[in-house]
Design a protein around this motif. Structure first.
Motif, PDB file in Angstrom:
ATOM      1  N   LYS A 154      30.832-135.392   0.114  1.00 18.92           N
ATOM      2  CA  LYS A 154      30.875-136.853   0.335  1.00 18.92           C
ATOM      3  C   LYS A 154      30.356-137.179   1.724  1.00 18.92           C
ATOM      4  O   LYS A 154      29.589-138.122   1.916  1.00 18.92           O
ATOM      5  CB  LYS A 154      32.314-137.375   0.193  1.00 18.92           C
ATOM      6  N   ILE A 208      26.279-140.028  -6.433  1.00 22.37           N
ATOM      7  CA  ILE A 208      26.438-138.591  -6.189  1.00 22.37           C
ATOM      8  C   ILE A 208      27.523-138.054  -7.109  1.00 22.37           C
ATOM      9  O   ILE A 208      28.685-137.945  -6.746  1.00 22.37           O
ATOM     10  CB  ILE A 208      26.785-138.345  -4.701  1.00 22.37           C
ATOM     11  N   TRP A 217      19.732-144.209   2.888  1.00 23.19           N
ATOM     12  CA  TRP A 217      20.354-144.553   4.161  1.00 23.19           C
ATOM     13  C   TRP A 217      19.632-143.817   5.281  1.00 23.19           C
ATOM     14  O   TRP A 217      18.987-142.785   5.063  1.00 23.19           O
ATOM     15  CB  TRP A 217      21.857-144.258   4.182  1.00 23.19           C
ATOM     16  N   VAL A 230      30.357-135.101  -6.622  1.00 23.47           N
ATOM     17  CA  VAL A 230      31.627-135.182  -5.898  1.00 23.47           C
ATOM     18  C   VAL A 230      32.755-135.748  -6.758  1.00 23.47           C
ATOM     19  O   VAL A 230      33.837-136.015  -6.261  1.00 23.47           O
ATOM     20  CB  VAL A 230      31.493-136.028  -4.609  1.00 23.47           C
ATOM     21  N   TYR A 287      20.526-143.638   9.615  1.00 27.73           N
ATOM     22  CA  TYR A 287      21.205-144.281  10.741  1.00 27.73           C
ATOM     23  C   TYR A 287      21.545-143.286  11.847  1.00 27.73           C
ATOM     24  O   TYR A 287      21.537-142.079  11.657  1.00 27.73           O
ATOM     25  CB  TYR A 287      22.463-145.018  10.285  1.00 27.73           C
ATOM     26  N   VAL A 308      28.376-135.354   3.651  1.00 26.20           N
ATOM     27  CA  VAL A 308      26.946-135.013   3.753  1.00 26.20           C
ATOM     28  C   VAL A 308      26.085-136.108   3.156  1.00 26.20           C
ATOM     29  O   VAL A 308      25.141-136.588   3.781  1.00 26.20           O
ATOM     30  CB  VAL A 308      26.671-133.673   3.030  1.00 26.20           C
ATOM     31  N   PHE A 309      26.410-136.535   1.934  1.00 22.95           N
ATOM     32  CA  PHE A 309      25.522-137.460   1.239  1.00 22.95           C
ATOM     33  C   PHE A 309      25.760-138.924   1.618  1.00 22.95           C
ATOM     34  O   PHE A 309      25.147-139.819   1.042  1.00 22.95           O
ATOM     35  CB  PHE A 309      25.615-137.240  -0.273  1.00 22.95           C
ATOM     36  N   THR A 310      26.667-139.154   2.557  1.00 22.57           N
ATOM     37  CA  THR A 310      26.774-140.492   3.154  1.00 22.57           C
ATOM     38  C   THR A 310      26.399-140.443   4.637  1.00 22.57           C
ATOM     39  O   THR A 310      26.533-141.441   5.338  1.00 22.57           O
ATOM     40  CB  THR A 310      28.199-141.073   3.004  1.00 22.57           C
ATOM     41  N   GLY A 311      25.982-139.284   5.094  1.00 24.85           N
ATOM     42  CA  GLY A 311      25.514-139.154   6.472  1.00 24.85           C
ATOM     43  C   GLY A 311      26.613-139.001   7.498  1.00 24.85           C
ATOM     44  O   GLY A 311      26.365-139.097   8.692  1.00 24.85           O
ATOM     45  N   LYS A 312      27.828-138.723   7.050  1.00 22.00           N
ATOM     46  CA  LYS A 312      28.946-138.713   7.991  1.00 22.00           C
ATOM     47  C   LYS A 312      29.301-137.322   8.499  1.00 22.00           C
ATOM     48  O   LYS A 312      30.218-137.178   9.303  1.00 22.00           O
ATOM     49  CB  LYS A 312      30.171-139.345   7.334  1.00 22.00           C
ATOM     50  N   GLN A 327      18.475-140.234   4.240  1.00 23.49           N
ATOM     51  CA  GLN A 327      18.527-139.744   2.860  1.00 23.49           C
ATOM     52  C   GLN A 327      17.551-140.539   1.998  1.00 23.49           C
ATOM     53  O   GLN A 327      17.526-141.762   2.049  1.00 23.49           O
ATOM     54  CB  GLN A 327      19.945-139.895   2.313  1.00 23.49           C
ATOM     55  N   THR A 359      29.592-143.177  -2.724  1.00 21.43           N
ATOM     56  CA  THR A 359      29.101-141.965  -3.386  1.00 21.43           C
ATOM     57  C   THR A 359      28.812-142.208  -4.867  1.00 21.43           C
ATOM     58  O   THR A 359      28.836-141.278  -5.666  1.00 21.43           O
ATOM     59  CB  THR A 359      30.137-140.828  -3.252  1.00 21.43           C
TER      60      THR A 359
END
Lengths: 446, 143
Positions: free
Chosen positions: B92, A125, A94, A128, A96, B94-98, A76, A122
């Motif tokens: 949440k 963001i 990030w 959310v 990974y 998606v935007f933390t890569g999970k 991202q 978050t």
């Protein structure tokens, strides 16, 4: 570069459906762009808010791919502009690889977000959550980049405790990061007067976070989550000495042998340990969410200076232990409208909540200045800070309107008492104790 | 006392209504899915992205339908979230890569077609749409 990122986000948004078709099962692309406005009655806060500022902008683009059923990779990029911080420059937020052995254990390596409290991962963001800003009492707005993401390895998972005891989610991570020279943390360190031209690195950061999804999980009675997270790291800052009284204290500790401690000399500043505990509770009942969190921080600050002539190192320890808490609630009235209310308190030092000890330190120092000058020490009187610069109490009313599945509009107002999160350098004319803000933000998300 | 009694009666009625709603939602799977029944807890874990494999090791592909009342009844009764909380949960991730946002179909017919053609797929439809279709497996819901 910043224009390039914006263009990419807009293009991808426009042709999202095409991409979704062409890249199906290969790479998923998501993103958002938001533009905000903020105005305060007095005190510049985060942006030039007294005049009103549009420098409240976020652009994020995310790529992820499920390479195998148990292996995912992603990255991202984010560009933010909050006053003088970020300036729309894209950074790797990030990136990974995530290998999940089973639902109980997974492993991540790369740059990941720090799992601290309910919302740290978050915090950039806002799509959310209900509010534009996270509660500043727990999520320090001036240190946002120092707790955001780390180059690390992480172990995570979820497991049921017992049929009647709910389930538990956990994450452990260990890593490090370097902060942008013009980032929020360096700006904050400079603003408190300890160092000029600071450059910060975070070493050996550890995060342990757990969330207990309690057995109370029922549509009629609601759902309850309890969380605890722990962060520990060392911050090492290189910079130049100032005329801050801390440097005077260090000179004093050395028996005034090195008068050159003050102003413009290369020196080191360490915060070791920098330790944060966040306790969290979240209760959801249908369209209502109530959350409360407490952040208890321990930071032992060491100023150290090595006399170039004698090679002797002098050190001054200044423990600072902030504490903050908030309680907030949001309620979704319709599929498109949600209102929220929160109240939080932050104290820069839990042993000096009214700020009077620190005020007295400055007053005593100023009294000593004439005598010190007569001894030939190049110190000058410091501006005595107001007691209310050591706390900040915030009441926020927020509203969110989901115009459609891609567009979100938010409007929120806050009433503040105290200015602990207001940077003095942004307010050379001084700060006022009681003040208000209004902010609006529109977000496009895909 | 009268008010308390009324509240209790209202609560019981609403709980009964929930049971009726459960009966109106069918959990469907690809014919090759290695289960014939599934607990509500498993359904929740699958549709929140916490459980991603069947016991056989096969990957789970879960899909949603965006027909408003069906999606809302499903998220409320099985995932214990409102539709807005449900999409926030995936944003949440998606935007933390999970995780990724699951596929969603505009019609139950399209969802049934996808589930029937995709190994390991699971979804949900209304009773009217899912009954008497041989292409898919109807998975029994257990407590």
């Amino acid at each position: 570069m910043k224009k390039a990122l914006f263009t990419i986000i807009m293009c991808i948004a426009l042709v999202n459906n095409v991409l979704a078709f062409e890249m199906e099962d290969q790479v998923a692309i998501y993103g958002f762009a938001s533009q905000g406005y903020m105005k305060t009655t007095t005190n510049n806060y985060l942006v030039d808010s007294e005049e009103g500022s549009y420098q409240l902008r976020e652009m994020v683009i995310t790529f992820s791919s499920q390479i195998a059923s148990n292996f995912r990779v992603g990255a991202q990029f984010a560009a933010v502009d909050v006053g003088t911080v970020g300036n729309n420059e894209p950074v790797l937020d990030w990136a990974y690889g995530d290998y999940r052995f089973n639902e109980y254990v997974g492993f991540r390596a790369g740059r990941t977000k720090a799992s601290l409290g309910l919302y740290n991962e978050t915090k950039d963001i806002d799509a959310v959550r209900n509010s534009i800003f996270l509660p500043n009492a727990v999520y320090h707005p001036l240190l946002r980049d120092s707790l955001l993401s780390f180059d690390n390895i992480a172990l995570y998972g979820d497991f049921p405790i017992h049929d009647y005891l709910g389930s538990f989610s956990y994450q452990f991570s260990s890593g490090t990061t370097s902060l942008a020279k013009d980032g929020a943390t360096n700006k904050y360190i400079e603003s408190i007067g300890f160092m000029n031209d600071p450059s910060t690195e975070i070493g050996d950061a550890y995060v342990a976070a757990g969330i207990w999804n309690t057995p109370l999980e029922n549509w009629e009675l609601g759902s309850l989550r309890l969380g605890a997270s722990y962060f520990k790291a060392q911050l090492y800052i290189d910079g130049k000495t100032t005329d801050n009284i801390a440097w005077f204290a260090l000179s004093k500790a050395s028996g005034f042998k090195a008068k050159t401690f003050i102003n413009g000399q290369a020196a080191k500043y360490a915060i070791e340990p920098y330790q944060i505990v966040v306790l969290s509770i979240e209760y959801t009942l249908a369209d209502m969410i109530i959350s409360a969190e407490m952040n208890k921080t321990k930071s032992d600050r060491y100023l150290s200076f090595t006399d170039p002539d004698t090679k002797t190192t002098y050190q001054y320890k200044s423990p600072t232990n902030p504490i903050g808490w908030y309680i907030g609630s949001s309620y979704r009235f319709t599929s498109w409208m949600e209102l929220g209310l929160s109240y939080g308190e932050y104290f820069m030092d839990r042993d000096d909540k009214d700020g009077l000890k620190m005020v007295k330190t400055y007053q005593d120092y100023n009294k000593a200045v004439p005598l010190l000058n007569s001894m030939g020490l190049p110190v000058k009187a410091a501006e005595v800070p107001k007691d209310y610069t050591y706390w900040q109490k915030t009441l926020t009313l927020s509203s969110r309107f989901d115009i459609n599945e891609n567009w979100i509009f938010k409007l929120e107002g806050s009433k503040f008492n105290g200015t602990a999160h207001v940077i003095r350098g942004d307010n050379p004319q001084g700060v006022d104790k009681d003040w208000y803000s209004i902010a609006a933000k529109i977000t496009f998300i895909f | 006392m009268k008010n308390v009694l009324c509240s209790v009666v209202a609560l019981l009625i609403s709980m009964c209504m929930e049971t009726i709603v459960h009966a109106d939602i069918l959990i469907i799977g690809n014919k090759g899915v290695p289960v014939n029944s599934i607990s509500k807890e498993e359904i929740k874990n699958i549709f929140l992205g916490n459980k991603d494999k069947w016991e056989s090791g096969e990957a789970i592909t879960f899909v949603n339908v965006s027909v408003e009342n069906i999606h809302e009844e499903f998220t409320k009764n099985f995932v214990k979230k409102t539709p807005s909380q449900y999409i926030s949960h995936f944003r949440k991730l998606v935007f933390t890569g999970k995780g990724q946002i699951p596929k969603s179909f505009d019609s139950e017919k399209d969802l049934i077609k996808f589930v029937s053609e995709t190994n390991g797929a699971i979804g949900y439809v209304s009773k009217e749409a899912g009954s008497n279709i041989d292409l898919i497996k109807i998975i029994e819901i257990t407590e």
